[in-house]
Design a protein around this motif. Sequence first.
Motif, PDB file in Angstrom:
ATOM      1  N   ASP A  60      73.033  37.613  25.747  1.00 35.91           N
ATOM      2  CA  ASP A  60      71.648  37.988  25.494  1.00 35.91           C
ATOM      3  C   ASP A  60      70.746  36.707  26.176  1.00 35.91           C
ATOM      4  OD1 ASP A  60      69.395  39.660  24.618  1.00 35.91           O
ATOM      5  OD2 ASP A  60      69.649  38.669  22.596  1.00 35.91           O
ATOM      6  N   CYS A  62      67.355  35.664  28.161  1.00 34.28           N
ATOM      7  CA  CYS A  62      66.058  36.102  28.306  1.00 34.28           C
ATOM      8  C   CYS A  62      65.807  35.605  29.797  1.00 34.28           C
ATOM      9  CB  CYS A  62      65.236  35.729  27.331  1.00 34.28           C
ATOM     10  SG  CYS A  62      65.359  36.413  25.664  1.00 34.28           S
ATOM     11  N   THR A  76      69.412  47.081  26.860  1.00 29.19           N
ATOM     12  CA  THR A  76      68.726  46.477  26.060  1.00 29.19           C
ATOM     13  C   THR A  76      68.193  45.064  27.076  1.00 29.19           C
ATOM     14  OG1 THR A  76      69.039  47.237  24.124  1.00 29.19           O
ATOM     15  CG2 THR A  76      67.600  45.393  23.950  1.00 29.19           C
ATOM     16  N   CYS A  78      66.049  41.391  27.520  1.00 32.73           N
ATOM     17  CA  CYS A  78      65.121  40.442  26.907  1.00 32.73           C
ATOM     18  C   CYS A  78      64.129  39.874  27.994  1.00 32.73           C
ATOM     19  CB  CYS A  78      66.138  39.300  26.253  1.00 32.73           C
ATOM     20  SG  CYS A  78      64.883  38.117  25.442  1.00 32.73           S
ATOM     21  N   THR A  80      60.819  37.197  28.637  1.00 31.02           N
ATOM     22  CA  THR A  80      59.894  35.973  27.998  1.00 31.02           C
ATOM     23  C   THR A  80      58.545  36.556  28.432  1.00 31.02           C
ATOM     24  OG1 THR A  80      60.180  34.872  30.063  1.00 31.02           O
ATOM     25  CG2 THR A  80      61.906  34.140  28.399  1.00 31.02           C
ATOM     26  N   PRO A 130      55.088  39.184  22.214  1.00 32.62           N
ATOM     27  CA  PRO A 130      56.507  38.978  21.574  1.00 32.62           C
ATOM     28  C   PRO A 130      56.589  40.410  20.694  1.00 32.62           C
ATOM     29  CG  PRO A 130      55.409  36.991  21.020  1.00 32.62           C
ATOM     30  CD  PRO A 130      54.552  37.886  21.647  1.00 32.62           C
ATOM     31  N   THR A 132      58.802  44.518  20.653  1.00 34.74           N
ATOM     32  CA  THR A 132      59.967  45.379  21.432  1.00 34.74           C
ATOM     33  C   THR A 132      59.047  46.556  21.882  1.00 34.74           C
ATOM     34  OG1 THR A 132      61.645  44.761  19.848  1.00 34.74           O
ATOM     35  CG2 THR A 132      61.696  46.952  21.043  1.00 34.74           C
ATOM     36  N   ARG A 162      63.067  43.856  24.749  1.00 32.99           N
ATOM     37  CA  ARG A 162      62.534  42.813  23.826  1.00 32.99           C
ATOM     38  C   ARG A 162      61.893  41.711  24.553  1.00 32.99           C
ATOM     39  NH1 ARG A 162      65.543  38.468  21.677  1.00 32.99           N
ATOM     40  NH2 ARG A 162      67.158  39.229  22.920  1.00 32.99           N
ATOM     41  N   THR A 164      60.098  37.714  24.194  1.00 37.47           N
ATOM     42  CA  THR A 164      60.112  36.756  23.283  1.00 37.47           C
ATOM     43  C   THR A 164      59.223  35.791  23.728  1.00 37.47           C
ATOM     44  OG1 THR A 164      61.962  35.653  24.482  1.00 37.47           O
ATOM     45  CG2 THR A 164      62.462  36.981  22.727  1.00 37.47           C
TER      46      THR A 164
END
Length: 166
Positions: A60, A62, A76, A78, A80, A130, A132, A162, A164
């Motif tokens: 996982d 990012c 899914t 990730c 940044t 940040p 989803t 997602r 972050t």
Amino acid sequence: MRRTTLPRTTPVTVAAAAALLLAGCGAGDGSAGPPGSAAPSGSAAPSGASRAPAGPGTPDACTAHAELGAADSGRTLCLTAGGELRLRLEGSRDRPWSPVEATGTALKAVNAGIVILPGDALAAYRAVAPGTARLSASRPLCPTGPGHVSCHGLEEWTVTVRVTRS
């Protein structure tokens, strides 16, 4: 008087006819494989672009930049904050993709910057906060137009992103 009989229909005959009928769905759009399968999406990546890690079981991690295609459906990802996501779904005139829709406030649409072929869906997003987001598009399972088998099925494409902090 001569008696006429019709050929008997067996379950095997019915199954064979159904398989032939369904085989027409997706034919003629230039794609290989069953509906829902696609050529690797890495072919749409511009020279020098990196592709995000793919598939289940991938760590996982990012990333700041990702390229997605039809084969990435269900992933899914990730990303940044401040990063960019580009996607291209290759379709055809007979099986066009709908425009990509984004839900959530984590991504902001930006100019994708190139002309696309009829049936393709192209989109680009910047990760702005940040959270989803969910990206989605669809296209007919069967080609449309005269001379094609008709059906009302849709191929769905979805990716969850997602975002972050970097």
